[in-house]
Write an enzyme that holds these catalytic residues in place. Structure first.
Site, short mmCIF file in Angstrom:
data_model
loop_
_atom_site.label_atom_id
_atom_site.label_comp_id
_atom_site.label_asym_id
_atom_site.label_seq_id
_atom_site.Cartn_x
_atom_site.Cartn_y
_atom_site.Cartn_z
N THR A 140 0.82 -1.21 0.00
CA THR A 140 0.00 0.00 0.00
C THR A 140 0.86 1.26 0.00
O THR A 140 0.58 2.21 -0.74
CB THR A 140 -0.94 0.01 1.22
OG1 THR A 140 -1.85 -1.08 1.12
CG2 THR A 140 -1.73 1.31 1.29
N ASP A 195 -4.81 0.00 -5.16
CA ASP A 195 -3.41 0.12 -4.75
C ASP A 195 -2.54 -1.09 -5.12
O ASP A 195 -1.41 -0.95 -5.55
CB ASP A 195 -3.29 0.42 -3.27
CG ASP A 195 -3.89 -0.65 -2.36
OD1 ASP A 195 -4.50 -1.61 -2.86
OD2 ASP A 195 -3.76 -0.51 -1.12
#
Length: 635
Positions: free
Chosen positions: A306, A479
């Site tokens: 992330t 992401d």
């Protein structure tokens, strides 16, 4: 004659008894290492390819034990066996989730991996602990061995001579293999950009030794200044990429707000899909139809997952070679989106409903120059789903905050509820009839992303109704992957893919990315190959931002593009290069092909970019470039 035979047999017996510890350790660790390599490389595994490098690397390390006295030697070999067995277990589990090998930097950043710990039950199998079985059995046997075997105590010079002989046998043979690979794959060993391929070719013992050596040598190297000629080379390369390829939609966002939403674990394969007549992502489907949609957009994250997606999107730089850039480079000068929007008088804000310090964000957002950072302490944690604050509550509270923001503003937000392991969205409404997928990993993910889609849709509808989108450009993207490699078969079944190849897997590693303009202008589909490193230059075109020192491409004006992955793989001109198997695929025919001169050139450029990126991060070169520009009077 009988006496001679007896003496020989007696000598052999005593030799074996006196050296049973090293005689045992070498074959057992060779077997374990080969078994591990077979686990991570079932498609390309070859005993003939891996046996020698594994054997000689084990011999080389085991030879160190010969420097010790009797008890110390046995203790060293026993500990070597235990340590390598634990490494095999850890590497196996890590591979199942990340399709990669643990490195020192990953271990160093282990505290940053957050929710991955909760997945151990899914990636760590009871059979993995068989690697330690012989260590348990050996423990009492070693005590018996010490009592009943009195091998001669060698002097230091004798022990050193034995060490040199055995080490030379293993190390010289091993060095020959390593050198041969370095010639065939230049920079593979020095950069370790493709850890999986390196492990498959040289074995796990060699990999970890080389990893330790590279970490140490990189630290030493980073203490030295990089040659000015190399700095100029990097700067000139980036300046060439700074040249605009067109003016379409240039300045279209002037004076408008920019709202960017990074959605946790949102992959493209759910877009437009239905289960039992129900759309998995009905809200995203609706907004995609009203936006400029990039349907060939890959995530490019590495170990930082992330945080890497943020780093790529906010800075147009690639992730760190190992570990997480957010953890390794918070002291670097960055030319981020927030910095440039600040220079234009924007209010720059980043928001998420999780811990302020997770992924080192509280430090990194300062380096990226965000004016305000709202995280867990700024929210009322009134409803938790998964890791923390539910997406429903996060979006509701964020909406209230955004109404108070001074315009124009740039807001960057990150969702949370669709984080692995996707099993906590039940009971919060917005569930979907999973049918045959109920209870499966992919079924849980579909339910989780369906929940997040509902909350995202609610939020976007509120922004629209409030009139905020009339003066805002909205960007939404995923992401990173949602389905780890160990659950690949479930994804293949869902997609109806049989006899999957590396190309099939790569084609599934895309995430949605949409740009919504006021009044649904400029809607349509753009199929240019793209990645997260391209988001910043695309935004820069829309808002007339400086495009210096970016590796990405303005997707709105580009006619073609190359997508570079941290592993050294790439997508270019309908060709996919899988670095971990050193294979080229024609993306139209889906067949393997031989590399053309053009593709060899792209491969070289890919490696250059990754090397330049590492030099920039390791030596804080952007600071030097910006200072040089200021001294020269450049804007």
């Amino acid at each position: 004659m009988k006496t001679t035979v007896f003496k020989v047999l007696n000598f052999l017996k005593n030799f074996i008894l006196n050296n049973i510890d090293i005689i045992y350790t070498i074959p057992i660790l060779t077997y374990k290492a080969i078994n591990y390599d077979k686990t991570i490389s079932p498609e390309y595994f070859s005993y003939g390819l891996i046996f020698i490098p594994v054997l000689v690397s084990v011999i080389a390390v085991s030879s160190i034990s010969l420097l010790f006295k009797n008890k110390g030697r046995t203790r060293f070999l026993y500990l070597f066996n235990i340590i390598m067995s634990i490494i095999f277990i850890a590497d196996t589990a890590y591979y199942r989730y990340f399709k990669d090998i643990i490195s020192i930097s990953v271990i160093r950043n282990g505290v940053m991996l957050g929710g991955v710990q909760s997945s151990l039950k899914d990636v760590l199998f009871p059979s993995d602990f068989l690697y330690l079985l012989d260590c348990v059995i050996l423990f009492p046997l070693i005590r018996i061995y010490r009592k009943h075997v009195n091998r001669p105590q060698l002097k230091l010079v004798q022990r050193f001579a034995c060490f040199l002989v055995v080490f030379a046998i293993g190390a010289c043979w091993d060095a020959q293999r390593i050198y041969k690979l370095s010639v065939e794959q230049p920079r593979l060993i020095s950069t370790m950009f493709n850890r999986l391929y390196l492990d498959k070719i040289l074995g796990d013992v060699n990999f970890h030794v080389l990893d330790a050596y590279n970490v140490a040598s990189t630290k030493i190297s980073n203490m030295k200044s990089i040659p000015k000629s190399k700095q100029d080379e990097i700067k000139q390369y980036l300046e060439k990429k700074d040249v605009p390829q067109g003016t379409t939609l240039a300045g279209a966002g002037k004076g408008k707000n920019l709202i960017v939403i990074q959605v946790e674990a949102l992959q493209q394969f759910v877009i437009g899909q239905k289960i039992n007549g129900q759309e998995i992502t009905p809200n995203l489907n609706k907004w995609i139809g009203k936006s400029l949609y990039f349907n060939n957009y890959y995530y490019q994250v590495a170990s930082g997952t992330t945080s890497d997606a943020e780093f790529l999107s906010l800075n147009s730089l690639y992730p760190a070679a190992t570990g997480a850039a957010y953890y390794l480079y918070p002291g670097d000068t960055l030319n981020s989106t927030a910095k440039q929007f600040n220079d234009k008088g924007y209010n720059t804000v980043t928001l998420n409903g999780y811990q302020e310090g997770f992924w080192n964000r509280n430090v990194m957002y300062k380096a990226e120059d965000f004016t305000n950072y709202y995280a867990e302490k700024a929210y009322n944690i009134d409803e938790q789903v998964g890791l923390g604050l539910s997406d429903k509550s996060f979006f509701n509270q964020t909406f209230d905050k955004m109404k108070t923001f001074k315009q124009p503003y740039y807001s960057f937000m990150i969702t949370l509820s669709s984080h692995f392991p996707y099993d906590d969205q039940k009971g919060y409404g917005n569930t979907i009839d999973l049918g045959k997928y109920k209870g499966s990993f992919i079924g849980d993910y579909i339910n989780g992303i369906h929940y997040t889609d509902a909350q995202l849709g609610m939020f976007l509808d509120k922004l629209d109704k409030e009139g905020i989108l009339k003066n805002s450009i909205l960007v939404v993207y995923g992401d990173h992957y949602a389905i780890p490699k160990n659950e690949a078969q479930g994804l293949y079944d869902f997609e109806g893919i049989q006899n999957a190849s590396d190309l099939d897997w790569n084609n599934l590693q895309k995430v949605p990315m949409l740009i919504h303009f006021p009044d649904d202008a400029n809607k349509g589909v753009n199929s240019i190959p793209a990645g997260q490193v391209d988001l910043y230059p695309t935004i820069a075109n829309l808002f007339n931002l400086d495009r210096k020192y970016m590796f990405g491409t303005d997707l709105i004006n580009a006619k073609n593009n190359i997508v570079t992955f941290r592993s050294g793989s790439f997508v270019a001109n309908n060709t996919f290069y899988a670095s971990y198997s050193n294979t080229y695929y024609d993306m139209n025919t889906k067949k393997t092909v031989q590399p053309t001169a053009e593709m060899s050139k792209v491969k070289t450029d890919t490696l250059n970019q990754l090397e330049y990126n590492d030099d920039i991060l390791n030596h804080n070169l952007l600071k030097k470039f910006i200072q040089e520009d200021a001294s020269a009077g450049k804007k």
